[in-house]
Scaffold this motif. Structure first.
Motif, mmCIF file in Angstrom:
data_model
loop_
_atom_site.group_PDB
_atom_site.id
_atom_site.type_symbol
_atom_site.label_atom_id
_atom_site.label_comp_id
_atom_site.label_asym_id
_atom_site.label_seq_id
_atom_site.Cartn_x
_atom_site.Cartn_y
_atom_site.Cartn_z
ATOM 1 N N ALA A 1 6.183 30.408 -36.984
ATOM 2 C CA ALA A 1 4.851 29.807 -37.035
ATOM 3 C C ALA A 1 4.550 29.251 -38.424
ATOM 4 O O ALA A 1 3.930 28.188 -38.551
ATOM 5 C CB ALA A 1 3.800 30.839 -36.633
ATOM 6 N N ALA A 2 4.996 29.942 -39.460
ATOM 7 C CA ALA A 2 4.785 29.434 -40.827
ATOM 8 C C ALA A 2 5.533 28.126 -41.020
ATOM 9 O O ALA A 2 4.992 27.173 -41.614
ATOM 10 C CB ALA A 2 5.246 30.475 -41.846
ATOM 11 N N ASN B 1 -0.890 30.536 -34.105
ATOM 12 C CA ASN B 1 0.454 30.120 -33.702
ATOM 13 C C ASN B 1 1.439 31.277 -33.832
ATOM 14 O O ASN B 1 2.383 31.388 -33.049
ATOM 15 C CB ASN B 1 0.928 28.933 -34.536
ATOM 16 N N GLY B 2 1.237 32.142 -34.815
ATOM 17 C CA GLY B 2 2.094 33.305 -34.985
ATOM 18 C C GLY B 2 2.016 34.249 -33.796
ATOM 19 O O GLY B 2 3.030 34.813 -33.366
ATOM 20 N N TRP C 1 -2.023 29.309 -38.755
ATOM 21 C CA TRP C 1 -0.787 30.091 -38.834
ATOM 22 C C TRP C 1 -0.878 31.358 -37.989
ATOM 23 O O TRP C 1 0.056 31.693 -37.259
ATOM 24 C CB TRP C 1 -0.505 30.463 -40.288
ATOM 25 N N PHE C 2 -1.993 32.063 -38.058
ATOM 26 C CA PHE C 2 -2.133 33.323 -37.348
ATOM 27 C C PHE C 2 -2.119 33.121 -35.830
ATOM 28 O O PHE C 2 -1.426 33.843 -35.105
ATOM 29 C CB PHE C 2 -3.426 34.024 -37.772
ATOM 30 N N GLN D 1 8.999 34.879 -28.716
ATOM 31 C CA GLN D 1 10.236 35.408 -29.291
ATOM 32 C C GLN D 1 10.590 36.761 -28.684
ATOM 33 O O GLN D 1 11.722 37.010 -28.294
ATOM 34 C CB GLN D 1 10.090 35.527 -30.812
ATOM 35 N N PHE E 1 4.034 32.441 -30.977
ATOM 36 C CA PHE E 1 5.477 32.413 -31.221
ATOM 37 C C PHE E 1 6.082 33.811 -31.220
ATOM 38 O O PHE E 1 7.218 33.997 -30.788
ATOM 39 C CB PHE E 1 5.790 31.697 -32.532
ATOM 40 N N ALA E 2 5.337 34.806 -31.692
ATOM 41 C CA ALA E 2 5.841 36.178 -31.667
ATOM 42 C C ALA E 2 5.979 36.670 -30.230
ATOM 43 O O ALA E 2 6.972 37.323 -29.880
ATOM 44 C CB ALA E 2 4.909 37.097 -32.446
ATOM 45 N N GLY F 1 8.701 35.663 -35.206
ATOM 46 C CA GLY F 1 7.723 34.749 -34.606
ATOM 47 C C GLY F 1 6.739 34.206 -35.629
ATOM 48 O O GLY F 1 6.421 33.015 -35.627
ATOM 49 N N PHE F 2 6.257 35.072 -36.528
ATOM 50 C CA PHE F 2 5.320 34.610 -37.550
ATOM 51 C C PHE F 2 6.019 33.730 -38.587
ATOM 52 O O PHE F 2 5.400 32.817 -39.142
ATOM 53 C CB PHE F 2 4.606 35.787 -38.207
ATOM 54 N N ALA F 3 7.291 33.969 -38.840
ATOM 55 C CA ALA F 3 8.047 33.087 -39.743
ATOM 56 C C ALA F 3 8.222 31.703 -39.110
ATOM 57 O O ALA F 3 8.090 30.674 -39.804
ATOM 58 C CB ALA F 3 9.406 33.705 -40.063
#
Length: 112
Positions: free
Chosen positions: A19-20, A55-56, A52-53, A63, A59-60, A15-17
């Motif tokens: 978001a990146a 959105n991470g 990023w954080f 996911q 998305f995490a 998820g964090f990838a």
């Protein structure tokens, strides 16, 4: 480590990838002049990190929820709705002209 914890950590990293990649695309395509704002600000690095954080986190969560919900077992039988519906039969009800229900029906007037 339990399998569920491993699954969670793996999906949080995914998820964090994602978001990146999303934030990189926002900056690359200069959506709403975002690159210009960040590159000319002294707090631009903090803004990119927070974007990023946050959105991470989203998305995490998405996911992990997708992976957990896709683990459900599928039913083997055909999906035709409730099986009780096949056994129901229509019932006719006869209302007499002078019954109380028919008098009440005649008294109801539509609204305009």
């Amino acid at each position: 480590m339990p399998k569920l914890v491993k699954l969670y950590i793996k999906n949080v990293i995914i998820g964090f990838a994602i978001a990146a990649g999303f934030v990189a695309m926002l900056l690359w395509f200069n959506v709403m002049g975002l690159w210009g704002l960040i590159s000319q600000s002294s707090d631009g690095v903090l803004a990119v990190f927070m974007l990023w954080f946050m959105n991470g986190i989203v998305f995490a969560g998405v996911q992990f929820a997708y992976v957990i919900m896709s683990m459900a077992q599928k039913d083997d039988g055909p999906r035709r709705g409730t099986p009780v519906v096949d056994r129901l039969t229509p019932v006719r009800v006869k209302a007499e002209a002078g019954s109380k229900a028919s008098r009440q029906f005649r008294q109801i007037k539509p609204r305009r």
